[in-house]
Each structure stands twice: as structure tokens, then as C-alpha cells.
Design an enzyme around this catalytic site. Structure first.
Site, PDB file in Angstrom:
ATOM      1  N   LYS A 104       6.425  -1.780   1.872  1.00 59.34           N
ATOM      2  CA  LYS A 104       5.254  -1.186   2.533  1.00 59.34           C
ATOM      3  C   LYS A 104       4.102  -2.187   2.389  1.00 59.34           C
ATOM      4  O   LYS A 104       3.209  -2.062   1.536  1.00 59.34           O
ATOM      5  CB  LYS A 104       4.907   0.172   1.922  1.00 59.34           C
ATOM      6  CG  LYS A 104       4.028   1.012   2.844  1.00 59.34           C
ATOM      7  CD  LYS A 104       4.085   2.485   2.500  1.00 59.34           C
ATOM      8  CE  LYS A 104       3.075   3.326   3.253  1.00 59.34           C
ATOM      9  NZ  LYS A 104       3.221   3.344   4.701  1.00 59.34           N
ATOM     10  N   LEU A 132      11.069   1.303   6.931  1.00 63.70           N
ATOM     11  CA  LEU A 132      10.453   1.815   5.712  1.00 63.70           C
ATOM     12  C   LEU A 132      11.153   3.117   5.313  1.00 63.70           C
ATOM     13  O   LEU A 132      11.329   4.004   6.164  1.00 63.70           O
ATOM     14  CB  LEU A 132       8.967   2.091   5.963  1.00 63.70           C
ATOM     15  CG  LEU A 132       8.212   2.482   4.701  1.00 63.70           C
ATOM     16  CD1 LEU A 132       7.903   1.257   3.854  1.00 63.70           C
ATOM     17  CD2 LEU A 132       6.942   3.226   5.025  1.00 63.70           C
ATOM     18  N   GLU A 140      12.695   2.349  13.768  1.00 67.07           N
ATOM     19  CA  GLU A 140      11.699   3.371  13.409  1.00 67.07           C
ATOM     20  C   GLU A 140      10.591   3.353  14.447  1.00 67.07           C
ATOM     21  O   GLU A 140      10.733   2.757  15.509  1.00 67.07           O
ATOM     22  CB  GLU A 140      11.171   3.111  11.990  1.00 67.07           C
ATOM     23  CG  GLU A 140      10.560   1.741  11.798  1.00 67.07           C
ATOM     24  CD  GLU A 140      10.050   1.484  10.379  1.00 67.07           C
ATOM     25  OE1 GLU A 140       9.874   2.427   9.594  1.00 67.07           O
ATOM     26  OE2 GLU A 140       9.799   0.301  10.078  1.00 67.07           O
ATOM     27  N   TYR A 169       0.834  -1.207   0.000  1.00 66.01           N
ATOM     28  CA  TYR A 169       0.000   0.000   0.000  1.00 66.01           C
ATOM     29  C   TYR A 169       0.865   1.252   0.000  1.00 66.01           C
ATOM     30  O   TYR A 169       2.087   1.187   0.183  1.00 66.01           O
ATOM     31  CB  TYR A 169      -0.962  -0.019   1.184  1.00 66.01           C
ATOM     32  CG  TYR A 169      -0.347   0.288   2.539  1.00 66.01           C
ATOM     33  CD1 TYR A 169       0.498  -0.618   3.177  1.00 66.01           C
ATOM     34  CD2 TYR A 169      -0.597   1.502   3.179  1.00 66.01           C
ATOM     35  CE1 TYR A 169       1.061  -0.328   4.408  1.00 66.01           C
ATOM     36  CE2 TYR A 169      -0.046   1.790   4.415  1.00 66.01           C
ATOM     37  CZ  TYR A 169       0.789   0.872   5.027  1.00 66.01           C
ATOM     38  OH  TYR A 169       1.350   1.169   6.237  1.00 66.01           O
TER      39      TYR A 169
HETATM   40  N1  PDD Z   1       2.896   4.848   7.488  1.00 68.92           N
HETATM   41  N2  PDD Z   1       7.601   3.585   8.932  1.00 68.92           N
HETATM   42  C1  PDD Z   1       6.455   2.896   8.964  1.00 68.92           C
HETATM   43  C2  PDD Z   1       6.454   1.515   9.556  1.00 68.92           C
HETATM   44  C3  PDD Z   1       5.276   3.475   8.439  1.00 68.92           C
HETATM   45  O1  PDD Z   1       4.127   2.773   8.462  1.00 68.92           O
HETATM   46  C4  PDD Z   1       5.314   4.794   7.918  1.00 68.92           C
HETATM   47  C5  PDD Z   1       4.111   5.468   7.353  1.00 68.92           C
HETATM   48  C6  PDD Z   1       6.551   5.481   7.918  1.00 68.92           C
HETATM   49  C7  PDD Z   1       6.697   6.870   7.355  1.00 68.92           C
HETATM   50  O2  PDD Z   1       6.569   6.861   5.950  1.00 68.92           O
HETATM   51  P1  PDD Z   1       6.014   8.143   5.180  1.00 68.92           P
HETATM   52  O3  PDD Z   1       6.800   9.322   5.639  1.00 68.92           O
HETATM   53  O4  PDD Z   1       6.249   7.832   3.760  1.00 68.92           O
HETATM   54  O5  PDD Z   1       4.565   8.276   5.535  1.00 68.92           O
HETATM   55  C8  PDD Z   1       7.685   4.843   8.426  1.00 68.92           C
HETATM   56  C9  PDD Z   1       1.676   5.383   6.884  1.00 68.92           C
HETATM   57  C10 PDD Z   1       1.460   6.829   7.062  1.00 68.92           C
HETATM   58  C11 PDD Z   1       0.510   4.529   7.332  1.00 68.92           C
HETATM   59  O6  PDD Z   1       0.727   3.339   7.498  1.00 68.92           O
HETATM   60  O7  PDD Z   1      -0.589   5.043   7.477  1.00 68.92           O
END
Ligand code: PDD
Length: 306
Positions: free
Chosen positions: A152, A208, A184, A33
Site C-alpha cells: 500500500k 492490494l 482490481e 499508508y
Molecule cells: N484504497 N485496491 C486499491 C488499489 C486501493 O487503493 C484500495 C483502498 C483497495 C481496497 O482496500 P481496503 O478495502 O482495505 O480499503 C484496493 C484506500 C481506501 C485509499 O487509497 O483511499
């Protein structure tokens, strides 16, 4: 008003959008996703999100079901029919519904089975700066996830469990620790600030590659703030001047309490009438204020189509 979503070539009210119980996304979490922020109708770092999507699809052996133009047409239609101010596009691709529940991805004719392609608009409340500056309290937890966190993936049960561990400890979130180092957050990337330098773990299979992380690094470099992408030992969290957690929906959240200890400067007001066993709290730092300001300026430019 009902939400219009996209499912396998059709736009439908969310209540009418249904998938098979045999969908591998449902049975195995066999899918990937993306979450793409939208400001004033403009998608934030669209190409980076599409590139990460492609990487996630590649890693699980799925072809991209849509061309760039097809994705753009879907997003445009959804944004048109789901009005709002700050929003985000959520999109998901699963390996689709097979006849039998079987881990094997092979199909009888050797061709890829039609995937399930879904997208919707999320309404996002822009962070109230005053509220955001109150900061969040977090705990550290053991990162027991797999060695493919750069995908992701929709298989998020481990993240759900880790977030629940934080909630049970009365905290808003958790910083994940693997082999003595920070990876993270449960749904965000982690930065620390030490002596004016922004430090974040390098991208690897342990985390991620966040698009917000990239943007924060880019903004910092453009504003002569020093950035180091290197491993962060758990002990360094306690020595940090500031800790931030970044994501598309959370933007940049300052951590003010780590395992009950204040982060950075101590908030004497918040701690003055605290009972002896209460956590002590810090305050959002100066670097956070500066970065948040730069980030909001970047969003504003995007809202105006820049
Ligand atoms: N999640 N690490 C993880 C495990 C994440 O699920 C996310 C973001 C990030 C940050 O990625 P980004 O800056 O591209 O949003 C890091 C999204 C927002 C979610 O699962 O809703």
C-alpha cells in the site's frame, strides 16, 4: 474548526503541520499508508490494517515506527480532538528527509533514518443506501502498474492516471485488466457474482489485499454464500450477474454499466428515454442488497462497541 493532525510526535493544526521538501515521500513517493474506517469511535478490523501496514513497511525495508499501543494512542488522541460520526484514520510513513536527493536508502552510520510519521482523521459520509443503489459506471483499462501492487504505497501516480482515464471517458471509475484478467479498481477490489457465487481474484502482487474484500468474503461465508477466489477473465465481466467494487471508504459499490453495457438486469426506466448512443444501465442486484444489508449490520455492531 481546524483539523488536528499528528506529525512526528506532535499534534498540530493541519495548517501548521509541515515537512521538509527533501522528504522522500515527497521526492519519490517513498512511503506507505493505511486508511482505517472508524464507526462510533471503534476502528474497523484494526489488527488487519496494522498487519497490512507491517507488511508494506517490511516490503520497502522500513521498521514499524510505533508499537501497537503507540499507534492506538495516536488514533485515540486524533479521534478525541476531531469529533465526528463515521470517520477514518489516514496514516502514512515515509522514509524521511535525507540531506541529498539520492535513491539509495543507505545512511552514513548504517542506521535507519528517522521516518516521517503522519496521521489524520478523514470525515466520511456514510453511503446513503438509496444513492449507493444507483450504482456506478465504469470502463475497463489496461493495468500498466508495477508488480508490487500488494504494497500500500503512496506512489499512486499510476492509479491517478487510470482514474483520470475513467473520468475522461465520463465514467466514475475503472476496472483494471492485466494479461486478460481483472486485477482490481483504481482504489478498490472487484467482485463478480455469477449464478449466486461471489468471485474475486486471489491476492497476489497484482492487487492490494483489501480489508473490505476480506470482510465481504467473511460475511458471505458466515451467511452460506459461496465464494471463489480465482482469476476472472475480462470476458466474464460481460457475463456477470453483478459486479461490485469494494473499499474502506466506498464500502460496496454496485457497477451498473461496464463500457456502455448494462450489468445484470437492465433498468428499463433509465434506458427508456435514452438516446441511441447513450450507455445502457443495469440496476443494483439482489445479492448486492443482501450483502450491503449484512455489511451495515456489521458496522452497526461495531458502532455499539461489539
Ligand atoms: N484504497 N485496491 C486499491 C488499489 C486501493 O487503493 C484500495 C483502498 C483497495 C481496497 O482496500 P481496503 O478495502 O482495505 O480499503 C484496493 C484506500 C481506501 C485509499 O487509497 O483511499
Amino acid at each position: 474548526m481546524s483539523n488536528t493532525v499528528y506529525l512526528n510526535g506532535q499534534y498540530k493544526a493541519v495548517e501548521d503541520a509541515t515537512i521538509s521538501v527533501m522528504d522522500r515521500g515527497f521526492l519519490f513517493g517513498d512511503g506507505v499508508y493505511e486508511v482505517i474506517p472508524v464507526f462510533g469511535g471503534n476502528l474497523l478490523a484494526l489488527d488487519k490494517h496494522l498487519k497490512r501496514l507491517l507488511n508494506s513497511l517490511d516490503r520497502i525495508g522500513l521498521q514499524n515506527p510505533c508499537s501497537r499501543d503507540e499507534w492506538l494512542a495516536i488514533f485515540a488522541e486524533l479521534l478525541d480532538t476531531n469529533s465526528g460520526h463515521d470517520r477514518a484514520i489516514y496514516l502514512q510513513v515515509s522514509r524521511g528527509a535525507y540531506v541529498k536527493r539520492d535513491l539509495s536508502v543507505k545512511t552514513p552510520n548504517g542506521e535507519q533514518h528517522p521516518p516521517t510519521v503522519f496521521a489524520m482523521v478523514l470525515q466520511v459520509t456514510p453511503p446513503d443506501l438509496e444513492l449507493a443503489s444507483a450504482g456506478i459506471s465504469v470502463i475497463t483499462v489496461d493495468d500498466f502498474r508495477w508488480n508490487a501492487c500488494d504494497i500500500k504505497s503512496t506512489s499512486l501516480v499510476a492509479n491517478v492516471m487510470l482514474k483520470q482515464q475513467a473520468a475522461e471517458a465520463g465514467m466514475e471509475d475503472a476496472i483494471l485488466i492485466k494479461d486478460g484478467g481483472v486485477t482490481e479498481g483504481t482504489a478498490s477490489n472487484v467482485f463478480i457474482i455469477k449464478d449466486g457465487v461471489l468471485i474475486t481474484p486471489p491476492t497476489s502482487h497484482k492487487l492490494l489485499p483489501g480489508i473490505t474484500r476480506d470482510l465481504v468474503i467473511e460475511i458471505a461465508k458466515n451467511n452460506t454464500i459461496l465464494v471463489e477466489e480465482r482469476d476472472i477473465k475480462e470476458a466474464e465481466l460481460y457475463e456477470a450477474d453483478e459486479i461490485w467494487m469494494t473499499s474502506s471508504t466506498r464500502e460496496i459499490a454496485p457497477v451498473i454499466c461496464l463500457n456502455g453495457n448494462a450489468v445484470g438486469r437492465v433498468d428499463s426506466k433509465a434506458n427508456g428515454n435514452a438516446s441511441s448512443n447513450a450507455s445502457s444501465k443495469g440496476v443494483a442486484g439482489e445479492m448486492w442488497k443482501r450483502m450491503m444489508d449484512l455489511y451495515q449490520q456489521h458496522k452497526q455492531t461495531l458502532r455499539q462497541g461489539g
